[in-house]
Design a protein around this motif. Structure first.
Motif, PDB file in Angstrom:
ATOM      1  N   MET A 179       9.313 -32.903 -21.696  1.00  0.00           N
ATOM      2  CA  MET A 179       9.003 -31.617 -21.074  1.00  0.00           C
ATOM      3  C   MET A 179       9.889 -31.387 -19.848  1.00  0.00           C
ATOM      4  SD  MET A 179       5.217 -30.199 -19.995  1.00  0.00           S
ATOM      5  CE  MET A 179       4.949 -31.541 -18.814  1.00  0.00           C
ATOM      6  N   ILE A 180      10.084 -32.428 -19.047  1.00  0.00           N
ATOM      7  CA  ILE A 180      10.951 -32.305 -17.871  1.00  0.00           C
ATOM      8  C   ILE A 180      12.390 -32.038 -18.284  1.00  0.00           C
ATOM      9  CG2 ILE A 180      11.924 -33.599 -15.929  1.00  0.00           C
ATOM     10  CD1 ILE A 180       9.255 -35.012 -15.640  1.00  0.00           C
ATOM     11  N   ILE A 236       4.010 -40.590 -21.631  1.00  0.00           N
ATOM     12  CA  ILE A 236       5.274 -40.737 -20.907  1.00  0.00           C
ATOM     13  C   ILE A 236       6.405 -40.059 -21.670  1.00  0.00           C
ATOM     14  CG2 ILE A 236       7.027 -42.423 -20.227  1.00  0.00           C
ATOM     15  CD1 ILE A 236       4.780 -44.332 -19.479  1.00  0.00           C
ATOM     16  N   GLY A 237       6.437 -40.264 -22.993  1.00  0.00           N
ATOM     17  CA  GLY A 237       7.497 -39.665 -23.810  1.00  0.00           C
ATOM     18  C   GLY A 237       7.485 -38.152 -23.762  1.00  0.00           C
ATOM     19  N   ASN A 287       6.780 -28.809 -26.243  1.00  0.00           N
ATOM     20  CA  ASN A 287       6.479 -30.007 -25.463  1.00  0.00           C
ATOM     21  C   ASN A 287       5.293 -29.790 -24.531  1.00  0.00           C
ATOM     22  OD1 ASN A 287       8.534 -31.602 -26.558  1.00  0.00           O
ATOM     23  ND2 ASN A 287      10.041 -30.851 -25.101  1.00  0.00           N
ATOM     24  N   VAL A 288       5.211 -28.590 -23.967  1.00  0.00           N
ATOM     25  CA  VAL A 288       4.080 -28.270 -23.087  1.00  0.00           C
ATOM     26  C   VAL A 288       2.768 -28.340 -23.866  1.00  0.00           C
ATOM     27  CG1 VAL A 288       2.967 -26.425 -21.764  1.00  0.00           C
ATOM     28  CG2 VAL A 288       5.390 -26.909 -21.430  1.00  0.00           C
ATOM     29  N   HIS A 289       2.747 -27.788 -25.060  1.00  0.00           N
ATOM     30  CA  HIS A 289       1.518 -27.799 -25.864  1.00  0.00           C
ATOM     31  C   HIS A 289       1.190 -29.209 -26.370  1.00  0.00           C
ATOM     32  CE1 HIS A 289       0.727 -23.591 -25.620  1.00  0.00           C
ATOM     33  NE2 HIS A 289       1.844 -23.241 -26.230  1.00  0.00           N
ATOM     34  N   TYR A 290       2.197 -29.988 -26.714  1.00  0.00           N
ATOM     35  CA  TYR A 290       1.960 -31.392 -27.061  1.00  0.00           C
ATOM     36  C   TYR A 290       1.348 -32.122 -25.868  1.00  0.00           C
ATOM     37  CZ  TYR A 290       4.672 -31.186 -31.425  1.00  0.00           C
ATOM     38  OH  TYR A 290       5.122 -30.908 -32.691  1.00  0.00           O
ATOM     39  N   LEU A 350      -2.896 -47.974 -23.858  1.00  0.00           N
ATOM     40  CA  LEU A 350      -1.461 -48.230 -23.726  1.00  0.00           C
ATOM     41  C   LEU A 350      -0.654 -47.310 -24.629  1.00  0.00           C
ATOM     42  CD1 LEU A 350       0.878 -49.886 -22.586  1.00  0.00           C
ATOM     43  CD2 LEU A 350       0.481 -51.581 -24.384  1.00  0.00           C
ATOM     44  N   GLN A 351      -1.109 -47.147 -25.872  1.00  0.00           N
ATOM     45  CA  GLN A 351      -0.418 -46.243 -26.792  1.00  0.00           C
ATOM     46  C   GLN A 351      -0.458 -44.805 -26.288  1.00  0.00           C
ATOM     47  OE1 GLN A 351      -2.554 -47.076 -30.428  1.00  0.00           O
ATOM     48  NE2 GLN A 351      -1.172 -48.731 -31.026  1.00  0.00           N
TER      49      GLN A 351
END
Length: 250
Positions: free
Chosen positions: A170-171, A164-165, A232-235, A157-158
């Motif tokens: 990224m979007i 999701i975040g 964000n992409v690399h995360y 869940l985490q």
């Protein structure tokens, strides 16, 4: 309209944006079409989530922990058997007591004279602790196992919440990058026109400086958003455990 992006980002065919070698990151090339939403280019989110769960080190660790506690539970159920022992032996003697009728013969062991044959048996010892405490021990082992299973669900869940975040970030940064690149290109076009106009004496140096400053601001904004998008992409790749290139739709 054509976008020209410099310093760590280059454009290939069909509007693809390349991050990686051009920005000094060896063996790390990312091709994404900035004119197409990332959500459309990548696999469905549920499929990506399955990939993330299968590659997550935390989930793998919790699986191993659950397996260990499951084995401990099975051992706890069988632990009472340690109080049960079986034995078998075989010994020989000359049965001299029976044949001679004498209670003992000098120089010979009396027990050895009759101790021949097979012997088997079971020894059962049941301590009070096992009698009254065993069921609680088994219950504790089972509860520990179930807790590890629930903990795995918590970790998943985490992971989903984090995914999701970063997926939404990224979007969002991709949309901001598209807008900023348009603004950057418009500012660059205005600057090129102003450079021609000042040579013809149609605008002042102050006007050119103002247009140049406007382009610098637009360029700075696009570079900042570009960096946020790449981060964000690399995360996202780190959470999923797989390069984004392998997560694109066929």
């Amino acid at each position: 309209m054509t976008f020209s992006v410099c310093s760590g980002q280059s454009r290939g065919g069909r509007g693809l944006v390349s991050f990686g070698p051009s920005s000094g990151l060896a063996d790390d090339t990312l091709y994404l079409d900035i004119n197409q939403d990332v959500a459309v280019q990548l696999l469905p989110f549920d499929d990506i989530m399955k990939v993330a769960v299968s590659h997550s080190p935390l989930v793998k660790y919790q699986n191993e922990l659950s397996n260990s506690l499951s084995s401990s539970y099975e051992v706890a159920k069988l632990q009472i058997l340690q109080n049960v022992a079986g034995f078998a032996n075989y010994s020989t003697g000359n049965q001299s007591i029976v044949s001679s009728g004498t209670a003992a013969i000098a120089g010979r062991d009396a027990l050895g004279q009759i101790s021949n044959g097979y012997r088997v048996g079971v020894d059962l010892r049941l301590p009070l602790y096992d009698l009254f405490g065993r069921k609680h021990q088994v219950k504790q082992a089972y509860s520990n196992y179930r807790a590890s299973v629930v903990q795995r669900e918590v970790i998943e869940l985490q992971l989903k919440q984090s995914l999701i975040g970063i997926y939404q970030d990224m979007i969002t940064t991709q949309q901001l990058l598209k807008i900023n690149l348009i603004d950057e290109q418009a500012s660059l076009t205005a600057l090129r026109v102003a450079e021609v106009e000042i040579q013809k004496g149609r605008i002042t140096a102050d006007a050119l400086a103002l247009i140049t400053s406007r382009y610098v601001q637009a360029k700075t904004a696009s570079e900042q958003v570009k960096g946020s998008f790449l981060k964000n992409v690399h995360y996202f790749e780190a959470l999923v455990g797989m390069p984004i290139q392998r997560l694109k739709r066929n």
